[in-house]
Design a protein around this motif. Sequence first.
Motif, PDB file in Angstrom:
ATOM      1  N   LEU A  47      38.360  33.158  22.411  1.00  0.00           N
ATOM      2  CA  LEU A  47      39.707  32.588  22.306  1.00  0.00           C
ATOM      3  C   LEU A  47      40.621  33.117  23.412  1.00  0.00           C
ATOM      4  CD1 LEU A  47      40.182  32.698  18.429  1.00  0.00           C
ATOM      5  CD2 LEU A  47      39.661  30.714  19.863  1.00  0.00           C
ATOM      6  N   TYR A  48      40.413  34.372  23.810  1.00  0.00           N
ATOM      7  CA  TYR A  48      41.189  34.919  24.925  1.00  0.00           C
ATOM      8  C   TYR A  48      40.878  34.155  26.213  1.00  0.00           C
ATOM      9  CZ  TYR A  48      42.782  38.280  28.444  1.00  0.00           C
ATOM     10  OH  TYR A  48      43.400  38.882  29.514  1.00  0.00           O
ATOM     11  N   GLY A  49      39.602  33.893  26.443  1.00  0.00           N
ATOM     12  CA  GLY A  49      39.235  33.125  27.620  1.00  0.00           C
ATOM     13  C   GLY A  49      39.765  31.703  27.582  1.00  0.00           C
ATOM     14  N   LEU A  50      39.760  31.086  26.383  1.00  0.00           N
ATOM     15  CA  LEU A  50      40.295  29.730  26.262  1.00  0.00           C
ATOM     16  C   LEU A  50      41.779  29.692  26.583  1.00  0.00           C
ATOM     17  CD1 LEU A  50      39.834  26.767  25.428  1.00  0.00           C
ATOM     18  CD2 LEU A  50      40.360  27.449  23.067  1.00  0.00           C
ATOM     19  N   ALA A  51      42.510  30.717  26.140  1.00  0.00           N
ATOM     20  CA  ALA A  51      43.946  30.762  26.434  1.00  0.00           C
ATOM     21  C   ALA A  51      44.204  30.894  27.931  1.00  0.00           C
ATOM     22  CB  ALA A  51      44.592  31.919  25.671  1.00  0.00           C
ATOM     23  N   ARG A  59      48.685  38.382  30.448  1.00  0.00           N
ATOM     24  CA  ARG A  59      49.249  39.432  29.588  1.00  0.00           C
ATOM     25  C   ARG A  59      49.568  38.929  28.182  1.00  0.00           C
ATOM     26  NH1 ARG A  59      53.359  37.609  32.832  1.00  0.00           N
ATOM     27  NH2 ARG A  59      55.295  37.009  31.776  1.00  0.00           N
ATOM     28  N   LEU A  60      49.561  37.592  27.988  1.00  0.00           N
ATOM     29  CA  LEU A  60      49.862  37.025  26.670  1.00  0.00           C
ATOM     30  C   LEU A  60      48.677  36.294  26.046  1.00  0.00           C
ATOM     31  CD1 LEU A  60      53.411  35.497  27.329  1.00  0.00           C
ATOM     32  CD2 LEU A  60      52.850  37.725  26.333  1.00  0.00           C
ATOM     33  N   ALA A  61      47.585  36.181  26.758  1.00  0.00           N
ATOM     34  CA  ALA A  61      46.451  35.405  26.258  1.00  0.00           C
ATOM     35  C   ALA A  61      45.853  36.010  25.000  1.00  0.00           C
ATOM     36  CB  ALA A  61      45.384  35.283  27.340  1.00  0.00           C
ATOM     37  N   ILE A  66      44.658  36.716  18.120  1.00  0.00           N
ATOM     38  CA  ILE A  66      45.350  37.493  17.074  1.00  0.00           C
ATOM     39  C   ILE A  66      46.053  36.570  16.103  1.00  0.00           C
ATOM     40  CG2 ILE A  66      47.246  39.091  16.667  1.00  0.00           C
ATOM     41  CD1 ILE A  66      44.752  40.444  17.657  1.00  0.00           C
ATOM     42  N   THR A  67      46.700  35.516  16.609  1.00  0.00           N
ATOM     43  CA  THR A  67      47.419  34.574  15.750  1.00  0.00           C
ATOM     44  C   THR A  67      46.477  33.858  14.794  1.00  0.00           C
ATOM     45  OG1 THR A  67      49.103  34.221  17.453  1.00  0.00           O
ATOM     46  CG2 THR A  67      48.926  32.548  15.736  1.00  0.00           C
ATOM     47  N   VAL A 129      46.007  23.916  22.509  1.00  0.00           N
ATOM     48  CA  VAL A 129      46.022  25.380  22.564  1.00  0.00           C
ATOM     49  C   VAL A 129      47.459  25.900  22.564  1.00  0.00           C
ATOM     50  CG1 VAL A 129      45.415  27.390  23.963  1.00  0.00           C
ATOM     51  CG2 VAL A 129      43.775  25.528  23.673  1.00  0.00           C
ATOM     52  N   GLY A 130      48.340  25.221  23.287  1.00  0.00           N
ATOM     53  CA  GLY A 130      49.728  25.656  23.320  1.00  0.00           C
ATOM     54  C   GLY A 130      50.470  25.440  22.022  1.00  0.00           C
ATOM     55  N   ALA A 131      49.987  24.506  21.175  1.00  0.00           N
ATOM     56  CA  ALA A 131      50.671  24.222  19.912  1.00  0.00           C
ATOM     57  C   ALA A 131      50.244  25.140  18.779  1.00  0.00           C
ATOM     58  CB  ALA A 131      50.411  22.763  19.502  1.00  0.00           C
ATOM     59  N   VAL A 132      49.223  25.960  19.001  1.00  0.00           N
ATOM     60  CA  VAL A 132      48.694  26.804  17.917  1.00  0.00           C
ATOM     61  C   VAL A 132      49.742  27.772  17.363  1.00  0.00           C
ATOM     62  CG1 VAL A 132      47.052  28.648  17.405  1.00  0.00           C
ATOM     63  CG2 VAL A 132      46.278  26.585  18.563  1.00  0.00           C
TER      64      VAL A 132
END
Length: 241
Positions: A47-51, A59-61, A66-67, A129-132
């Motif tokens: 999920l970090y890579g997808l972000a 720094r925010l991925a 976590i969410t 991804v941005g709407a999550v």
Amino acid sequence: MSATDALPTAVPESVPDEDEGPVRDWWVVIGMTIAAVSAAVASFAGLYGLATVAGWPVRLAWLLPITIDAHAMTSARVWLASTTRSAAARRFARTNALGAIALSITGNAAYHAIGAGLIDLSWPIVVLVGAVPAAVLGLTAHLHALRSRIDAPHLVEDASTAVPEDEPSSRPKRRVRRPPRRTDEELMDAARFADAQYRQMHGRPITRDVLRTSLRISTPKATELRRQLNDPDEAEDTDHP
């Protein structure tokens, strides 16, 4: 001395406690812990890579996994906890827990598919991804509001609503469900029950809005019942003029 007195009575060394729970299997606990840690690390990486590929700052991925994982754990807790006294909250929590798990699986699959060149990074993936975070915030707030509800005690349905069995009719018989008409005494009993459950869960008296939602009554009626709960002497004067 009688024969009965001559025979000593066997006394068990220890009496099993009926309140003791099942014996904990530490091998199962260790296996579950290892599986949970490995799954969390692998899911976090995907999920970090997808972000990052969807345009999030590095720094925010980390906020994306976590969410999703926090929402899954919170929903599962509300779903399975014995303190959840609302059937609607339990159903909504179950849907959210399974949905968060499915979202985590889908996000990991999408990241690996993009990395393998099976699919292209398109604008719908970026938007989703941005709407999550916003979607999870709204779902969590709604879940918290539902968890505060307390189902009122079951009221017996009036016998007049049932269709007589010996009444001839050409149509198939079915029960007619009508909203029960509760007397002031029944409403007060239901309010006391809801207040006791709310105090047990939150350590404070029930609020007017929670009482109104739990009993499905109007706001003025909820205000009146809450005032009577806080002032029993006033309720007695009302019942006995």
